[in-house]
Scaffold this motif. Structure first.
Motif, short mmCIF file in Angstrom:
data_model
loop_
_atom_site.label_atom_id
_atom_site.label_comp_id
_atom_site.label_asym_id
_atom_site.label_seq_id
_atom_site.Cartn_x
_atom_site.Cartn_y
_atom_site.Cartn_z
N SER A 156 2.13 4.10 -5.10
CA SER A 156 3.18 4.22 -4.08
C SER A 156 3.33 5.67 -3.61
O SER A 156 2.87 6.60 -4.25
CB SER A 156 4.50 3.74 -4.65
N VAL A 157 4.00 5.80 -2.46
CA VAL A 157 4.37 7.12 -1.95
C VAL A 157 5.87 7.10 -1.75
O VAL A 157 6.41 6.17 -1.16
CB VAL A 157 3.68 7.42 -0.61
N ASN A 161 -12.35 6.27 -0.09
CA ASN A 161 -11.62 5.21 0.59
C ASN A 161 -10.18 5.11 0.08
O ASN A 161 -9.25 4.92 0.86
CB ASN A 161 -12.32 3.86 0.39
N SER A 162 -10.03 5.26 -1.24
CA SER A 162 -8.69 5.18 -1.83
C SER A 162 -7.83 6.35 -1.34
O SER A 162 -6.65 6.19 -1.06
CB SER A 162 -8.84 5.18 -3.34
N TYR A 185 1.85 -3.40 3.51
CA TYR A 185 2.48 -2.68 2.40
C TYR A 185 3.84 -3.29 2.09
O TYR A 185 4.41 -4.02 2.90
CB TYR A 185 2.68 -1.20 2.76
N ASP A 186 4.38 -2.94 0.92
CA ASP A 186 5.76 -3.27 0.58
C ASP A 186 6.56 -1.98 0.61
O ASP A 186 5.98 -0.89 0.63
CB ASP A 186 5.82 -3.90 -0.81
N PHE A 187 7.88 -2.13 0.61
CA PHE A 187 8.69 -0.91 0.63
C PHE A 187 9.95 -1.10 -0.21
O PHE A 187 10.34 -2.23 -0.51
CB PHE A 187 9.07 -0.52 2.07
N SER A 188 10.54 0.01 -0.59
CA SER A 188 11.88 -0.07 -1.17
C SER A 188 12.70 1.10 -0.61
O SER A 188 12.17 2.19 -0.37
CB SER A 188 11.82 -0.04 -2.69
N TYR A 219 -4.35 6.22 0.73
CA TYR A 219 -3.17 6.93 0.26
C TYR A 219 -2.57 7.79 1.38
O TYR A 219 -1.36 7.80 1.59
CB TYR A 219 -3.53 7.82 -0.94
N GLU A 220 -3.44 8.48 2.12
CA GLU A 220 -2.98 9.33 3.24
C GLU A 220 -2.27 8.47 4.30
O GLU A 220 -1.27 8.89 4.87
CB GLU A 220 -4.17 10.05 3.88
N ASP A 221 -2.81 7.28 4.53
CA ASP A 221 -2.22 6.36 5.50
C ASP A 221 -0.81 5.96 5.05
O ASP A 221 0.14 5.98 5.83
CB ASP A 221 -3.13 5.12 5.60
N MET A 222 -0.69 5.65 3.75
CA MET A 222 0.60 5.26 3.18
C MET A 222 1.60 6.41 3.27
O MET A 222 2.76 6.21 3.60
CB MET A 222 0.39 4.89 1.71
#
Lengths: 122, 163
Positions: free
Chosen positions: B140-141, B42-43, B115-118, B47-50
């Motif tokens: 993060s990715v 699941n994790s 999600y958050d982003f920078s 991660y792939e989605d992110m």
């Protein structure tokens, strides 16, 4: 002496019965887990397909023009959410540029019309 | 040693307890392994989605002017945010407007509400030229792209991470 031998055999039967029940329980649990794993496998494949479709649509929009694509799954796009059939796996398109559509498995066309990417079955 | 009938029964019970303990330990080990495996799968999916989201957004930012193309001059929310009137060449006005925009409005436009982003823009000497969003220690990715900004070669870094 005969009486004692009879008692041992009852205990043995009880132990065999208990072991049989335990293994029956394990077998049922295993079958249930195998079913879950099969669904999970299908979900992972469908989720990857969904992400690939989403990527391909954004690329088609950025490359301006029209692209002919093939999908192994039927899917729908509504409010930038792609739903891949038959297990209804969803993923989002990160840009609001794709029009709503229902695409069936096989070839489809993605065509940029102004600020929108229009999808049609071929 | 001569084992009497009653002693034999005790030996069998000890054997049974040892066998049961080994069996239970094995069962617990197998079930916990299955649970860890499931959690890892699941994790990995998350991660792939992110990763897919980060990649798509980064590509859109550096390859598209956005929708509408002059969104930086409109007061309404853009349909899609892009920073490059010409692929890989970022516009000063677009970057300035992007960094001034409301953080949640940007997340909504990117469809990354979970999600958050920078966003960071550096020159090749690692001087920060523009930024938006916050850093986090969460998983993060990060996607980087070489671009032109202010007539200099720069690096755009876009990071998506869990809340």
């Amino acid at each position: 002496m005969n009486n004692k031998r009879g008692q041992v055999s009852t205990e043995a039967l009880f132990v065999i019965g208990a072991i049989f029940l335990i293994f029956m329980g394990i077998a049922v649990f295993r079958m249930e887990k195998m079913r879950e794993i099969t669904f999970l496998k299908q979900d992972i494949v469908a989720k990857n397909a969904c992400l690939e479709i989403s990527d391909a649509l954004v690329q088609a929009f950025l490359s301006t023009g029209s692209a002919r694509m093939k999908t192994d799954y039927s899917f729908s796009v509504y409010r930038q959410v792609i739903t891949v059939m038959p297990r209804n796996i969803t993923c989002v398109i990160t840009s609001n540029v794709v029009s709503s559509a229902n695409i069936t498995k096989g070839f489809f066309r993605a065509e940029r019309q102004g600020e929108t990417l229009v999808l049609t079955n071929i | 040693m001569k084992i009497t009938t009653s002693n034999r029964a005790q030996v069998m019970m000890t054997d049974l307890f040892i066998a049961l303990s080994i069996f239970l330990i094995l069962m617990i080990a197998i079930f916990s392994f299955m649970m860890v495996y499931e959690r890892r799968v699941n994790s990995n999916m998350a991660y792939e989605d992110m990763r897919a989201k980060a990649m798509q957004i980064a590509n859109f930012l550096v390859k598209s002017p956005g929708v509408p193309a002059d969104w930086e001059y409109n007061s309404t929310s853009p349909q899609a945010i892009g920073l490059a009137p010409v692929p890989l060449i970022l516009s000063n006005d677009k970057v300035a407007n992007f960094t001034r925009m409301d953080y949640d409005k940007i997340r909504k436009t990117f469809n990354i509400r979970h999600y958050d982003f920078s966003f960071m823009l550096f020159d090749l000497d690692s001087n920060l030229l523009a930024s938006k969003g916050n850093e986090s220690e969460n998983e993060s990715v990060s996607i980087s792209r070489y671009v032109r900004f202010n007539n200099t070669n720069s690096i755009m870094l876009f990071k998506v991470f869990r809340h």
